[in-house]
Scaffold this active site. Sequence first.
Site, PDB file in Angstrom:
ATOM      1  CD  GLU A 210      -3.155   0.404   2.240  1.00  0.00           C
ATOM      2  OE1 GLU A 210      -4.027  -0.443   1.989  1.00  0.00           O
ATOM      3  OE2 GLU A 210      -3.035   0.931   3.359  1.00  0.00           O
ATOM      4  CG  ASN A 333       0.635 -15.036  12.338  1.00  0.00           C
ATOM      5  OD1 ASN A 333       0.046 -14.354  13.160  1.00  0.00           O
ATOM      6  ND2 ASN A 333       0.028 -15.564  11.294  1.00  0.00           N
ATOM      7  N   GLY A 382      -4.603  -1.101   8.989  1.00  0.00           N
ATOM      8  CA  GLY A 382      -6.063  -1.144   9.059  1.00  0.00           C
ATOM      9  C   GLY A 382      -6.631  -1.774   7.811  1.00  0.00           C
ATOM     10  CB  SER A 388      -2.047   1.712   8.520  1.00  0.00           C
ATOM     11  OG  SER A 388      -2.690   0.818   7.632  1.00  0.00           O
ATOM     12  CG  HIS A 407      -2.279  -8.635  13.983  1.00  0.00           C
ATOM     13  ND1 HIS A 407      -3.560  -8.707  14.489  1.00  0.00           N
ATOM     14  CD2 HIS A 407      -2.300  -9.356  12.827  1.00  0.00           C
ATOM     15  CE1 HIS A 407      -4.307  -9.454  13.690  1.00  0.00           C
ATOM     16  NE2 HIS A 407      -3.580  -9.851  12.686  1.00  0.00           N
ATOM     17  N   GLY A 408      -3.514  -5.406  14.026  1.00  0.00           N
ATOM     18  CA  GLY A 408      -4.325  -4.902  12.930  1.00  0.00           C
ATOM     19  C   GLY A 408      -5.692  -4.487  13.425  1.00  0.00           C
ATOM     20  N   GLY A 410      -8.516  -6.269  12.938  1.00  0.00           N
ATOM     21  CA  GLY A 410      -9.289  -7.425  13.397  1.00  0.00           C
ATOM     22  C   GLY A 410     -10.536  -7.613  12.549  1.00  0.00           C
ATOM     23  CE  LYS A 483      -6.816  -6.843  -0.157  1.00  0.00           C
ATOM     24  NZ  LYS A 483      -5.912  -6.895   0.989  1.00  0.00           N
TER      25      LYS A 483
END
Length: 484
Positions: A210, A333, A382, A388, A407-408, A410, A483
């Site tokens: 991005e 992760n 985000g 973000s 981490h984001g 969700g 993406k």
Amino acid sequence: MKSGALTIEQIGPFRYRIPRSSRPDMNTDGMMFLNDALLAAMHGDESPAQVANVATLPGIVGNSLAMPDMHWGYGFPIGGVAAFDAQNGVISPGGVGYDINCGVSLTRTAFTLAEVKPRLSKLIDRMFEHIPTGVGSHGALKVTKPEFEHVLTSGARWAVERGMASEEDRLHMEEEGCLDGADPHQVSERARERGFDQLGTLGAGNHFVEVQVVKKVFDEKTAAAFGLFEGQICIMVHSGSRGFGYQICTDYLPVMNKAADKYGIALVDRQLACAPLTSEEGKNYLAAMKCAANFAWVNRLTMHHHARHVLTDVMDTREERGAYRLVYDVCHNIAKFEEHKVDGKPRRVCVHRKGATRSLPPNHPLLPPAYRHVGQPVLIPGDMGRASWVMVGDENALTESFGSAPHGAGRLLSRHAGAKLMRGEEVRQMLARRGIIVQARSKATLAEEQPDVYKNVDEVVNVAAGVGLAKPVARLEPLGGIKG
């Protein structure tokens, strides 16, 4: 309050506890960091039960934790953090996830919004041409088989030797972009086959490259240390270990299931399959997992390299004009041995972070010198349409969450539910009306990943700041992206 068979107690503005008395098999409390809005958004989500399930595993130290972006995952909740004693604890692939060392990198540039915006459409098109996307994508980087083995053991050091990143970039990565102890002998030939030509590829799902603009700075001192300023163009990469890591997880799940039976570990859910950290099975999984972690760091660096060159070319200038620097690269992760204070005493534990980001405060010895006085960058992406965040590690995270943060945003809705909200082309047009240009290999991915399937990342950041897991530094907004 009751959630199914669980008792959930609110013990503060952002803390909800699942007491160990909720179930006779829990070894410790569960602790979820949420506010009322995020708790309400979880209606029907079974991740609180997964927090309780993790609390049943042997050797768990402290609470079974969940970050504000928590939601249901394989075995462990996504957003879950759990630490296990190095001698008496276990390691579980379900606590790491299939996409081993999925993570985020942020690259800052010297370009401003005014300079890049007129060329944005061309920039996104060119990135889409140069960075392979989608399920099974391949071919971004040619390596020999010996070089591939080198990637698995050396991680980012290999990328620096190959000229795809600078030594300064490498030093601004979690673990400096390499986990020592990776052993390719513990990796299957099938995993090698899947990963061999996938270095530098994005994949599908929620992964993205991005182009973002720093919209607002909240902490001038820390932003200056990270090299960030309002109106600045940055590049964020979100990806992981691709088919290579997925196959390693797939290979080891049956091994861990057998190991759980062998060592007499009672599993309330077979997806929690695990082995003692000191067992042969546990050591072998860790050695293979480290190979995938090192692969993922090179994967993100390769995309960082290609995106940097595309931007330079589109801006019709020299690379020096871009002044590209990696702000940081974090994994979300992973399982790693770390030392934390528990009950006032240092203790070596294996911290599982599945959908959670490491968050270290100022003066921590693992920080690069340039960030030692402010803390570790915590990168929280985000959704495609909102924002973000860059946060910075807070001292409180060490006592609350073994140095962990969200981490984001969700996920709020499943991919299936997302596909029913709006079709992919409609999502692309909706974003274009907001001035956000998106290219995707699959229109289905756009539908499944549209902004409304995610929670509001600003809420997640507010809770993280409220608990003291991390502090806001800057809010970045998307201008365009690619993406799978």
